[in-house]
Design an enzyme around this catalytic site. Sequence first.
Site, PDB file in Angstrom:
ATOM      1  N   CYS A  30      -3.580 -19.631  -7.400  1.00 10.82           N
ATOM      2  CA  CYS A  30      -4.040 -19.124  -8.654  1.00 10.82           C
ATOM      3  C   CYS A  30      -2.873 -19.098  -9.524  1.00 10.82           C
ATOM      4  O   CYS A  30      -3.079 -19.071 -10.889  1.00 10.82           O
ATOM      5  CB  CYS A  30      -4.615 -17.652  -8.617  1.00 10.82           C
ATOM      6  SG  CYS A  30      -3.632 -16.600  -7.736  1.00 10.82           S
ATOM      7  N   HIS A 272      -3.494 -11.537  -7.837  1.00  8.03           N
ATOM      8  CA  HIS A 272      -4.193 -12.822  -8.326  1.00  8.03           C
ATOM      9  C   HIS A 272      -3.724 -13.034  -9.924  1.00  8.03           C
ATOM     10  O   HIS A 272      -3.534 -11.951 -10.443  1.00  8.03           O
ATOM     11  CB  HIS A 272      -5.632 -12.436  -8.299  1.00  8.03           C
ATOM     12  CG  HIS A 272      -6.896 -13.496  -8.725  1.00  8.03           C
ATOM     13  ND1 HIS A 272      -6.596 -14.620  -8.157  1.00  8.03           N
ATOM     14  CD2 HIS A 272      -7.501 -13.634  -9.750  1.00  8.03           C
ATOM     15  CE1 HIS A 272      -7.266 -15.402  -8.657  1.00  8.03           C
ATOM     16  NE2 HIS A 272      -8.286 -14.945  -9.741  1.00  8.03           N
TER      17      HIS A 272
END
Length: 333
Positions: A30, A272
């Site tokens: 990510c 994330h």
Amino acid sequence: MEKRGYSSAVRLHGWNTPGVCGLDNSGNSCYFNAVLQCLCSTVPLVEHLLNKDTHKELCRVAQVFVRLLEEMWLGSSPSCAPVEARSVLCSILPQFNNYSQQDAQELLIFLLNALHDDLKKSQDQNKNCATAAGESTIVSHLFEGQLSYMRLCMHCEHQAHSTQSFTVLSLPIPTSTTKCSIQDCLSLFFEQTTLTGGEQMLCSVCRQRRETAVLTCLDKPPEILVLHLKRWVKQHHLFRVTFISHNLDKQMELCPEWLKGSNHTGSLNMGHYTALCHNTLTRAWHCFDDSAVREVQDNLVQSPNAYILLYTRKPFQKEKSTDVCSFCFHLPS
Ligand SMILES: [Zn+2]
């Protein structure tokens, strides 16, 4: 009328909107996807790289990047897999060749450097080309700024001046508060400091180490300013701080439009990254969360989790008469 309905459906789903394309996650990637989204929304860079004159004889990194841009700006899929980009990057920068979470700011610097080196190589090979101009590339033209330092000897008042170019400004976050603004971080970065003790600098007049006052100034602002917020303190703990505003424009005369940014939640090793990018055609903001893309209202763009911020000095505008790459900026009407 029918067309209009189609257009809003397209915008809702992000399909077929040039530059609005999710990136599949290939395992803890990510951070990689968020950085790519920020670069792939930087219109002057996209325009330059998709220009047919540019990609005649590109080297490997630039070629792969152009192919990815083609998929994202000219393709029709709602998402694509940046597998080739990742494998080429990992072959050049082995430190990214594992599946653990990496730091997006490091990657952004490595990626810009690799792209700059590659474009320079292509320019050198293609010296006949009239546009080849010394050391500069589209990357340095857009992202490189210059800081100047004035060092003052506190003993004899001798001044020494120097400059340093940068692509990312890493800003400290004030520790005295739980709420702050980007201006607070910038003020802290540009605050005059005095080097004492072991940090004293050698004065060329006194010929001794002396207490030195250092004043840092933004000598030459880049076209696109990249700010990195130093949220990580000792032992990789996330420095939790709420950002109250992003009105950087007042202080630095930058475009008030917050261009795009990468958000991080979690710790340095886990967590994330997502990217919030402004699409210059639809004039809408999108949140890129790997392959998932959703439109975000302007007033919800500010994020307390902001980690890397990109600001542009001038808004990206597409004039209808511009011939460069106009094919890839067709706005569904
Ligand atoms: Zn001195």
